[in-house]
Write a protein that holds these residues in place. Structure first.
Motif, mmCIF file in Angstrom:
data_model
loop_
_atom_site.group_PDB
_atom_site.id
_atom_site.type_symbol
_atom_site.label_atom_id
_atom_site.label_comp_id
_atom_site.label_asym_id
_atom_site.label_seq_id
_atom_site.Cartn_x
_atom_site.Cartn_y
_atom_site.Cartn_z
ATOM 1 N N PHE A 150 0.862 -1.189 0.000
ATOM 2 C CA PHE A 150 0.000 0.000 0.000
ATOM 3 C C PHE A 150 0.889 1.227 0.000
ATOM 4 O O PHE A 150 1.912 1.272 0.691
ATOM 5 C CB PHE A 150 -0.899 0.023 1.235
ATOM 6 N N ASP A 151 0.519 2.212 -0.792
ATOM 7 C CA ASP A 151 1.189 3.509 -0.713
ATOM 8 C C ASP A 151 0.171 4.601 -0.966
ATOM 9 O O ASP A 151 -0.822 4.408 -1.682
ATOM 10 C CB ASP A 151 2.355 3.605 -1.701
ATOM 11 N N GLY A 152 0.384 5.737 -0.357
ATOM 12 C CA GLY A 152 -0.515 6.880 -0.504
ATOM 13 C C GLY A 152 0.275 8.171 -0.498
ATOM 14 O O GLY A 152 1.338 8.274 0.135
ATOM 15 N N ALA A 153 -0.228 9.169 -1.228
ATOM 16 C CA ALA A 153 0.450 10.465 -1.316
ATOM 17 C C ALA A 153 -0.568 11.591 -1.203
ATOM 18 O O ALA A 153 -1.701 11.478 -1.716
ATOM 19 C CB ALA A 153 1.214 10.574 -2.635
ATOM 20 N N TRP A 154 -0.163 12.649 -0.518
ATOM 21 C CA TRP A 154 -1.001 13.848 -0.372
ATOM 22 C C TRP A 154 -0.242 15.025 -0.982
ATOM 23 O O TRP A 154 0.795 15.429 -0.485
ATOM 24 C CB TRP A 154 -1.296 14.106 1.100
ATOM 25 N N ARG A 155 -0.776 15.534 -2.083
ATOM 26 C CA ARG A 155 -0.168 16.699 -2.744
ATOM 27 C C ARG A 155 -0.879 17.939 -2.220
ATOM 28 O O ARG A 155 -1.861 18.420 -2.794
ATOM 29 C CB ARG A 155 -0.284 16.574 -4.256
ATOM 30 N N PHE A 156 -0.360 18.464 -1.111
ATOM 31 C CA PHE A 156 -1.027 19.578 -0.428
ATOM 32 C C PHE A 156 -0.705 20.932 -1.049
ATOM 33 O O PHE A 156 -1.282 21.963 -0.672
ATOM 34 C CB PHE A 156 -0.635 19.584 1.056
ATOM 35 N N GLU A 167 4.680 -2.460 3.151
ATOM 36 C CA GLU A 167 4.745 -3.647 2.307
ATOM 37 C C GLU A 167 5.103 -4.865 3.146
ATOM 38 O O GLU A 167 5.893 -4.765 4.101
ATOM 39 C CB GLU A 167 5.799 -3.451 1.215
ATOM 40 N N ARG A 168 4.518 -5.992 2.794
ATOM 41 C CA ARG A 168 4.849 -7.256 3.448
ATOM 42 C C ARG A 168 5.080 -8.305 2.366
ATOM 43 O O ARG A 168 4.223 -8.500 1.496
ATOM 44 C CB ARG A 168 3.721 -7.709 4.371
ATOM 45 N N ARG A 183 11.355 -16.679 4.643
ATOM 46 C CA ARG A 183 11.469 -15.389 5.320
ATOM 47 C C ARG A 183 10.237 -14.530 5.082
ATOM 48 O O ARG A 183 9.498 -14.711 4.105
ATOM 49 C CB ARG A 183 12.708 -14.632 4.835
ATOM 50 N N THR A 184 10.029 -13.597 5.986
ATOM 51 C CA THR A 184 9.002 -12.569 5.838
ATOM 52 C C THR A 184 9.664 -11.218 6.048
ATOM 53 O O THR A 184 10.340 -11.000 7.068
ATOM 54 C CB THR A 184 7.874 -12.752 6.865
ATOM 55 N N GLU A 185 9.522 -10.326 5.083
ATOM 56 C CA GLU A 185 10.107 -8.993 5.173
ATOM 57 C C GLU A 185 8.997 -7.957 5.168
ATOM 58 O O GLU A 185 8.162 -7.928 4.262
ATOM 59 C CB GLU A 185 11.074 -8.758 4.005
ATOM 60 N N THR A 186 8.986 -7.115 6.195
ATOM 61 C CA THR A 186 7.977 -6.070 6.344
ATOM 62 C C THR A 186 8.677 -4.721 6.344
ATOM 63 O O THR A 186 9.684 -4.538 7.034
ATOM 64 C CB THR A 186 7.198 -6.254 7.654
ATOM 65 N N SER A 187 8.159 -3.793 5.571
ATOM 66 C CA SER A 187 8.794 -2.476 5.474
ATOM 67 C C SER A 187 7.760 -1.367 5.597
ATOM 68 O O SER A 187 6.590 -1.526 5.216
ATOM 69 C CB SER A 187 9.552 -2.341 4.144
ATOM 70 N N TRP A 188 8.214 -0.251 6.164
ATOM 71 C CA TRP A 188 7.419 0.965 6.261
ATOM 72 C C TRP A 188 8.302 2.119 5.802
ATOM 73 O O TRP A 188 9.503 2.136 6.075
ATOM 74 C CB TRP A 188 6.988 1.233 7.702
ATOM 75 N N GLU A 189 7.702 3.098 5.140
ATOM 76 C CA GLU A 189 8.480 4.257 4.719
ATOM 77 C C GLU A 189 7.629 5.508 4.677
ATOM 78 O O GLU A 189 6.406 5.446 4.486
ATOM 79 C CB GLU A 189 9.146 4.033 3.357
ATOM 80 N N VAL A 190 8.270 6.642 4.872
ATOM 81 C CA VAL A 190 7.643 7.956 4.741
ATOM 82 C C VAL A 190 8.590 8.825 3.928
ATOM 83 O O VAL A 190 9.811 8.595 3.915
ATOM 84 C CB VAL A 190 7.342 8.606 6.105
#
Length: 400
Positions: A150-156, A167-168, A183-190
């Motif tokens: 999942f990804d989301g963007a806010w163009r303010f 992502e998983r 293996r299981t790889e989980t990532s978060w980003e901003v």
């Protein structure tokens, strides 16, 4: 169990999307059925090292493949739904124990809310034969890959945007000897981006990755825990140099921690991709990278790789296209992951090259032929040896 449920949910979402599109009377080009037949031959299918005896006195083998599936792509107002479902059957001429049924499912929703919010939600499942590049065996080793993102963007502001993503990804291997690579790889980003009027982009990305290996890796008289955490701070650049040239870069500081080893590995890592369209029939691409990457090896779970690649696409005629590419990658092994190795060169390299010609006699029919070469250098310290292989593939696909 939870991952299997998520996979089932993803497949049901794809089927529901396909069914609803048909029921709603989507245009004829939204949903397609396709099928294909293929033949291939590899003169070193199992990547036997130079000078080593072949399995069953056979280095090369041929295979036949049949594919069937569905494609869907349609936009409802501002929402775009797309996906595919493919089933494959692959049969080998000599190593019949490698015969397998391939599966490939994907569903994706490119969403948009109002004029300032947009993103992507998707799921992916794939089952295929794992490569034998770093694992010597003549037994079948299927690899299952599950991915949800999942990804989301806010163009303010017209010139500014903030983004977030999660992502998983999960990998499972059929052979018991390869289960330590499960293996299981989980990532978060901003991240945040500046968007100048030229169409270029400049931004900053902060990312955290957590890797879990449920099965411990045997090594000599001990076992190794491959669990890790990784933090990244990278600059993200899209430079539209001209109407025909684009450069993309994602690079910065990365720190990887593997608690079982008691210390960290860090450095400057990243990737740069460039594309150039010389004219209406010829285009080029090139990449440079330096990054951590997983490896399906009995020795270690990851390497730090330095690589370069180049390729071109030639639209020879309206119906004939030729693609060619070559790559070189040097893989560096962390000495701390190999406690019984005391000396020697802890690196090897992979070289690949390929050329593919695709002929489209009709808009819905494609005939392709490809040649490929792969070679690995050896390392005495790692107990690996060099090998090379050459392969050919011919495929025919039709879409209805």
């Amino acid at each position: 169990m939870l991952s299997r449920r998520r996979t089932r949910v993803g497949r049901l979402c794809l089927i529901a999307a396909l069914y609803s599109a048909t029921a709603a009377g989507a245009p004829g080009n939204a949903l397609h059925v396709y099928g294909g037949l293929g033949y291939g031959h590899d003169d070193n299918l199992l990547r036997v090292p130079d000078g080593a005896p072949a399995f069953d006195n056979q280095f090369g083998d041929s295979w036949y493949q049949a594919d069937a599936g569905l494609l869907f792509d349609h936009t409802y107002s501002r929402q775009r739904l797309s996906g595919h479902a493919k089933l494959s059957k692959v049969k080998f001429q000599h190593f019949k124990q490698l015969d397998y049924d391939g599966k490939d499912f994907q569903a994706k929703w490119n969403w948009q809310v109002g004029n300032h919010w947009e993103g992507t939600l998707g799921t992916f499942y794939n089952q295929t034969l794992a490569p034998y590049t770093d694992f010597r065996s003549d037994r079948r080793n299927l690899r299952e890959q599950r991915r949800t993102f999942f990804d989301g963007a806010w163009r303010f502001h017209p010139s500014y945007r903030v983004r977030a993503a999660a992502e998983r990804e999960k990998f499972d291997y059929e052979l018991i000897e390869q289960r330590y690579n499960d293996r299981t790889e989980t990532s978060w980003e901003v991240g945040a981006d500046y968007l100048p009027p030229s169409g270029s982009e400049i931004g900053l990305v902060a990312r955290h990755v957590k890797g879990n290996y449920p099965n411990r890796r045997p090594f000599g008289q001990q076992v190794i825990n491959d669990d890790y955490e990784q933090d990244e701070i990278k600059a993200r650049v899209l430079w539209v140099a001209s109407g025909s040239t684009n450069v993309q870069a994602l690079a910065g500081w990365v720190k990887r921690r593997q608690p079982a080893l008691g210390d960290d590995t860090s450095g400057f890592l990243g990737r740069v991709n460039a594309t150039h369209k010389r004219n209406s029939v010829l285009s080029y691409k090139a990449s440079l990278w330096r990054d951590f990457a997983p490896i399906e090896s009995p020795l270690v779970s990851y390497t730090r790789n330095n690589g370069v690649s180049a390729g071109l696409t030639w639209d020879a005629t309206a119906k004939l296209k030729v693609d060619a590419s070559a790559a070189y990658e040097r893989r560096n092994y962390n000495a701390r992951l190999l406690p019984v190795v005391s000396r020697g060169r802890l690196q090897d390299s992979l070289r690949t090259a390929s050329v593919r010609a695709t002929w489209s006699p009709r808009q819905s029919v494609q005939v392709s032929a490809a040649l490929a070469h792969q070679a690995r250098s050896g390392s005495a310290a790692l107990g690996t040896q060099q090998f090379s292989s050459n392969s050919i593939q011919v495929n025919v696909t039709a879409q209805f």
